[in-house]
Write an enzyme that holds these catalytic residues in place. Sequence first.
Site, mmCIF file in Angstrom:
data_model
loop_
_atom_site.group_PDB
_atom_site.id
_atom_site.type_symbol
_atom_site.label_atom_id
_atom_site.label_comp_id
_atom_site.label_asym_id
_atom_site.label_seq_id
_atom_site.Cartn_x
_atom_site.Cartn_y
_atom_site.Cartn_z
ATOM 1 C CG ASN A 169 -1.729 1.238 1.385
ATOM 2 O OD1 ASN A 169 -1.834 2.032 0.444
ATOM 3 N ND2 ASN A 169 -2.318 1.424 2.559
ATOM 4 C CD1 TRP A 170 3.915 1.319 -2.788
ATOM 5 C CD2 TRP A 170 3.435 2.165 -4.803
ATOM 6 N NE1 TRP A 170 4.645 0.628 -3.711
ATOM 7 C CE2 TRP A 170 4.368 1.124 -4.960
ATOM 8 C CE3 TRP A 170 2.993 2.844 -5.934
ATOM 9 C CZ2 TRP A 170 4.870 0.746 -6.202
ATOM 10 C CZ3 TRP A 170 3.492 2.475 -7.179
ATOM 11 C CH2 TRP A 170 4.414 1.438 -7.301
ATOM 12 C CE LYS A 171 0.028 3.199 4.689
ATOM 13 N NZ LYS A 171 0.169 3.245 6.121
ATOM 14 C CG HIS B 132 -5.697 1.868 5.293
ATOM 15 N ND1 HIS B 132 -5.197 2.823 6.150
ATOM 16 C CD2 HIS B 132 -4.710 0.965 5.111
ATOM 17 C CE1 HIS B 132 -3.951 2.507 6.459
ATOM 18 N NE2 HIS B 132 -3.627 1.385 5.845
ATOM 19 C CD GLU C 199 -2.601 5.485 6.761
ATOM 20 O OE1 GLU C 199 -2.644 5.541 5.524
ATOM 21 O OE2 GLU C 199 -1.669 4.941 7.392
ATOM 22 C CD GLU D 247 -3.204 -2.483 7.316
ATOM 23 O OE1 GLU D 247 -2.128 -2.723 6.772
ATOM 24 O OE2 GLU D 247 -3.821 -1.424 7.133
ATOM 25 N N GLY E 283 2.935 2.236 10.613
ATOM 26 C CA GLY E 283 3.896 3.326 10.444
ATOM 27 C C GLY E 283 4.653 3.704 11.709
ATOM 28 C CB SER F 74 5.676 -1.887 11.719
ATOM 29 O OG SER F 74 5.305 -0.540 11.974
ATOM 30 N N GLY G 47 3.077 -1.027 4.133
ATOM 31 C CA GLY G 47 3.226 0.369 3.728
ATOM 32 C C GLY G 47 4.677 0.688 3.400
ATOM 33 N N GLY G 48 5.385 1.252 4.374
ATOM 34 C CA GLY G 48 6.752 1.740 4.173
ATOM 35 C C GLY G 48 7.692 0.790 3.445
HETATM 36 P P1 13P Z 1 3.374 0.336 7.471
HETATM 37 O O1 13P Z 1 3.838 -0.981 6.872
HETATM 38 O O2 13P Z 1 4.133 1.502 6.963
HETATM 39 O O3 13P Z 1 3.283 0.243 8.955
HETATM 40 O O4 13P Z 1 1.854 0.561 6.949
HETATM 41 C C1 13P Z 1 0.938 -0.461 7.083
HETATM 42 C C2 13P Z 1 -0.300 -0.124 6.346
HETATM 43 O O5 13P Z 1 -1.023 0.783 6.712
HETATM 44 C C3 13P Z 1 -0.603 -0.881 5.140
HETATM 45 O O6 13P Z 1 -1.897 -0.643 4.690
#
Ligand code: 13P
Length: 252
Positions: free
Chosen positions: A9-11, A94, A96, A166, A172, A212, A233-234
């Site tokens: 998930n590149w956000k 999600h 966020e 999640e 993050g 993470s 994500g990251g």
């Molecule tokens: P991180 O891997 O950066 O913690 O993000 C997780 C996430 O929100 C994937 O949707």
Amino acid sequence: MRIPIMAGNWKMNKTRDKALDFVYEVNREVPDLTDVETAIFAQDVHLRCLVKRQGENLKIGAQNVHYEDSGAFTGETSPIALKELGVHYVLIGHSERRSYYNETDESVNKKLHSALKYKLVPIVCVGEVLEAREQNKTLEVVERQTTKALEGITAEQMPGIVMAYEPVWAIGTGKTATAEMANETCKDIRGVIEKLYSKEIAEKVRIQYGGSVNAKNVKELMGMEHIDGALVGGASLDPTSFIELVNAVKEA
Ligand code: 13P
């Protein structure tokens, strides 16, 4: 046998050129579909060009979708438009989106119905905030989120839905749930699905873990019985890191 899904998930990251380079590089490296499925969730504005480079395995997804087909919803994206582009997956609920954009259990449910109507493969995210975890309310939260998300969904539709656990406090932050904690909650989510449908259906549904995930912790997490891939994500932004994660799922 549930085929795991490794999804990035590149956000709100990457320019078009960087996104295209990534897909070009990663597409050549991803293993066969029978071992692991791979997906990238990119910003809407990049979807068209990424879908053109979508491979047999690496599939492209949108990070959000509206539940109506069309109408006066400025800034939103219709499921019909996503389908027309050739987008394969869609992320729903999600954390966020839940915390910054007022996504509710009700809108998550509507979006899920809409995604299924247009044959977009939904990944439905659930997870508790730190306070709930500390008050031992994790099961209560994921049970409510899962039950409400799945309202009106039939047993036939269920195996086509992917769930993602999640925990909000792990997103993050560099704080990963231990493999045991993550497995336990994924098992609980499977239990909720079993209660709502049947054991047979619950055994078919894929449940990812996200929060993470990185090259160091991925193997242990993916080795757990109830975890069927990851939503990252990251660590999904760099192609080499993403391939490393994909290979770790394959080997787990
Ligand atoms: P991180 O891997 O950066 O913690 O993000 C997780 C996430 O929100 C994937 O949707």
